[in-house]
Design a protein around this motif. Structure first.
Motif, PDB file in Angstrom:
ATOM      1  N   ILE A 184       0.848  -1.185   0.000  1.00  0.00           N
ATOM      2  CA  ILE A 184       0.000   0.000   0.000  1.00  0.00           C
ATOM      3  C   ILE A 184       0.892   1.246   0.000  1.00  0.00           C
ATOM      4  CG2 ILE A 184      -1.844   1.231   1.197  1.00  0.00           C
ATOM      5  CD1 ILE A 184      -2.506  -1.444   2.615  1.00  0.00           C
ATOM      6  N   PRO A 185       1.026   1.945  -1.137  1.00  0.00           N
ATOM      7  CA  PRO A 185       1.838   3.167  -1.168  1.00  0.00           C
ATOM      8  C   PRO A 185       1.180   4.278  -0.348  1.00  0.00           C
ATOM      9  CG  PRO A 185       1.550   2.258  -3.376  1.00  0.00           C
ATOM     10  CD  PRO A 185       0.589   1.549  -2.481  1.00  0.00           C
ATOM     11  N   LEU A 186       1.992   4.992   0.419  1.00  0.00           N
ATOM     12  CA  LEU A 186       1.486   5.994   1.342  1.00  0.00           C
ATOM     13  C   LEU A 186       2.147   7.351   1.130  1.00  0.00           C
ATOM     14  CD1 LEU A 186       1.596   4.019   4.721  1.00  0.00           C
ATOM     15  CD2 LEU A 186      -0.392   4.342   3.236  1.00  0.00           C
ATOM     16  N   VAL A 187       1.422   8.391   1.499  1.00  0.00           N
ATOM     17  CA  VAL A 187       2.044   9.691   1.723  1.00  0.00           C
ATOM     18  C   VAL A 187       2.872   9.552   2.999  1.00  0.00           C
ATOM     19  CG1 VAL A 187       1.633  12.115   2.246  1.00  0.00           C
ATOM     20  CG2 VAL A 187       0.133  10.899   0.632  1.00  0.00           C
ATOM     21  N   PRO A 188       4.164   9.907   2.989  1.00  0.00           N
ATOM     22  CA  PRO A 188       5.002   9.709   4.181  1.00  0.00           C
ATOM     23  C   PRO A 188       4.717  10.725   5.278  1.00  0.00           C
ATOM     24  CG  PRO A 188       6.275  10.760   2.449  1.00  0.00           C
ATOM     25  CD  PRO A 188       4.938  10.438   1.842  1.00  0.00           C
ATOM     26  N   ARG A 189       3.655  10.474   6.021  1.00  0.00           N
ATOM     27  CA  ARG A 189       3.185  11.422   7.019  1.00  0.00           C
ATOM     28  C   ARG A 189       3.234  10.843   8.438  1.00  0.00           C
ATOM     29  NH1 ARG A 189      -2.148  13.498   5.064  1.00  0.00           N
ATOM     30  NH2 ARG A 189      -0.733  14.593   3.659  1.00  0.00           N
ATOM     31  N   HIS A 190       3.036   9.537   8.557  1.00  0.00           N
ATOM     32  CA  HIS A 190       2.954   8.910   9.871  1.00  0.00           C
ATOM     33  C   HIS A 190       4.210   8.097  10.164  1.00  0.00           C
ATOM     34  CE1 HIS A 190      -1.246  10.086  10.185  1.00  0.00           C
ATOM     35  NE2 HIS A 190      -1.428   9.633   8.964  1.00  0.00           N
ATOM     36  N   PRO A 191       4.592   7.970  11.437  1.00  0.00           N
ATOM     37  CA  PRO A 191       5.765   7.176  11.796  1.00  0.00           C
ATOM     38  C   PRO A 191       5.478   5.681  11.679  1.00  0.00           C
ATOM     39  CG  PRO A 191       4.699   7.997  13.769  1.00  0.00           C
ATOM     40  CD  PRO A 191       3.989   8.641  12.614  1.00  0.00           C
ATOM     41  N   TYR A 192       6.534   4.910  11.774  1.00  0.00           N
ATOM     42  CA  TYR A 192       6.409   3.456  11.677  1.00  0.00           C
ATOM     43  C   TYR A 192       5.474   2.889  12.732  1.00  0.00           C
ATOM     44  CZ  TYR A 192      10.150   2.850   8.207  1.00  0.00           C
ATOM     45  OH  TYR A 192      10.901   2.862   7.062  1.00  0.00           O
ATOM     46  N   ALA A 193       5.442   3.504  13.896  1.00  0.00           N
ATOM     47  CA  ALA A 193       4.563   3.002  14.955  1.00  0.00           C
ATOM     48  C   ALA A 193       3.107   2.991  14.512  1.00  0.00           C
ATOM     49  CB  ALA A 193       4.727   3.851  16.216  1.00  0.00           C
TER      50      ALA A 193
END
Length: 313
Positions: A184-193
């Protein structure tokens, strides 16, 4: 593969204006299949146009098999020494130390990695520019024997409409073994947690709905032949095998993104280091295309995962 010079057991390979030393080119990496180190390097050079977009600007973890897949192996994060000046690296801070990772940004670097017998390449799910925020979430479907690829395929096909109901578009990738990676490609906005938590909740929902087929149980002895949904590869510093990476398994299979239509009929043996000339020419990569349209988890997080559950398979 053409060589500028040969001396004993070493070949100097010109790659786009750079010279790559290939030592022991005839060493068998897949002995039963007769696949040599030189053939691995040739594969990396041929697949580079599709493989590099998934590796460029990402820390890379290597799994190396210097004596071939039947010999000892080791997992390597720190960039190997010595290395050519043109091999790019990036430092990433961990709790105990700073690791200088390889960044594969050219066909020459792929060839150099092939010479190191780096059979598996594992890119991070975030970039060197923003290592704390992944731009990919992977639902890792890992079957416990006697379950195998057919069960992984079944779960992945069931998962697709469930994700779409949650507003997420995904691309399946054959792991090269018996599993499937739903990417699932994401906008890099949230941390790995956050991304790992989303993967864990999805896995638990699937397991609750189909406990006969799916499990979220970490202990192998409790999986009982079901497909394990592993969310922990979405944690910081964890990885899954990268697109087009070979696997150290009989037949020399390759981890390949496929379309949902292809997933209905392909099998891992369709994509190998040995048969690349049949599947690679003219191939379009659905995951590259999907990564041009990254998605936000914000609507899903606001909505709450437990509000939308997939239908039973």
């Amino acid at each position: 593969m053409s060589a500028a010079s040969r001396g004993g057991r070493c070949v100097v390979l010109p790659v786009e204006g750079r010279e790559v030393r290939l030592t022991h080119p005839d060493r068998l990496l897949w002995p039963r299949e007769g696949i040599t180190k030189a053939q691995l390097v040739e594969y990396y050079l041929q697949v580079a146009p599709l493989m590099l977009p998934h590796l460029v600007d990402r820390p890379l973890v290597l799994t190396r098999y210097p004596q071939g897949i039947e010999g000892p192996s080791f997992y390597q994060k720190q960039a190997p020494h010595p290395r050519p000046a043109w091999v790019r690296t990036c430092p990433i801070a961990h709790e105990q130390r700073v690791v200088d990772y390889v960044v594969a940004d050219s066909p020459a670097t792929l060839a150099w990695l092939g010479n190191l017998a780096a059979v598996e390449l594992h890119p991070w799910m975030s970039t060197v520019a923003d290592p704390e925020h992944p731009d990919l979430l992977v639902i890792d479907l890992d079957p416990d024997p006697p379950s195998g690829f057919e069960e992984s395929r079944r779960v992945a096909l069931w998962l697709r409409p469930a994700l779409e109901a949650l507003g997420l578009q995904a691309v399946p990738k054959l792991s090269g073994a018996t599993g499937v990676h739903v990417c699932i490609p994401l906008v890099p906005r949230h941390p790995y947690a956050v991304t790992s938590r989303v993967a864990a909740v999805i896995g638990q929902v699937l397991a609750d709905l189909r406990p006969d087929l799916v499990t979220a149980e970490r202990l192998v002895r409790r999986r009982q032949g079901r497909v394990y949904v592993d969310p922990y590869q979405n944690l910081r510093g964890k990885t899954v095998v990268g697109p087009y990476s070979p696997r150290p398994m009989p037949g020399a299979p390759v981890s390949v993104p496929v379309t949902w239509e292809e997933l209905q009929h392909v099998c891992p043996s369709d994509f190998t280091v040995a048969n690349w000339s049949r599947w690679l020419p003219g191939r379009r990569d659905p995951l590259i295309e999907a990564r041009r349209r990254p998605q936000s988890l914000e609507p899903l997080l606001r909505r709450g995962l437990v509000e939308a559950r997939p239908e039973r398979a």
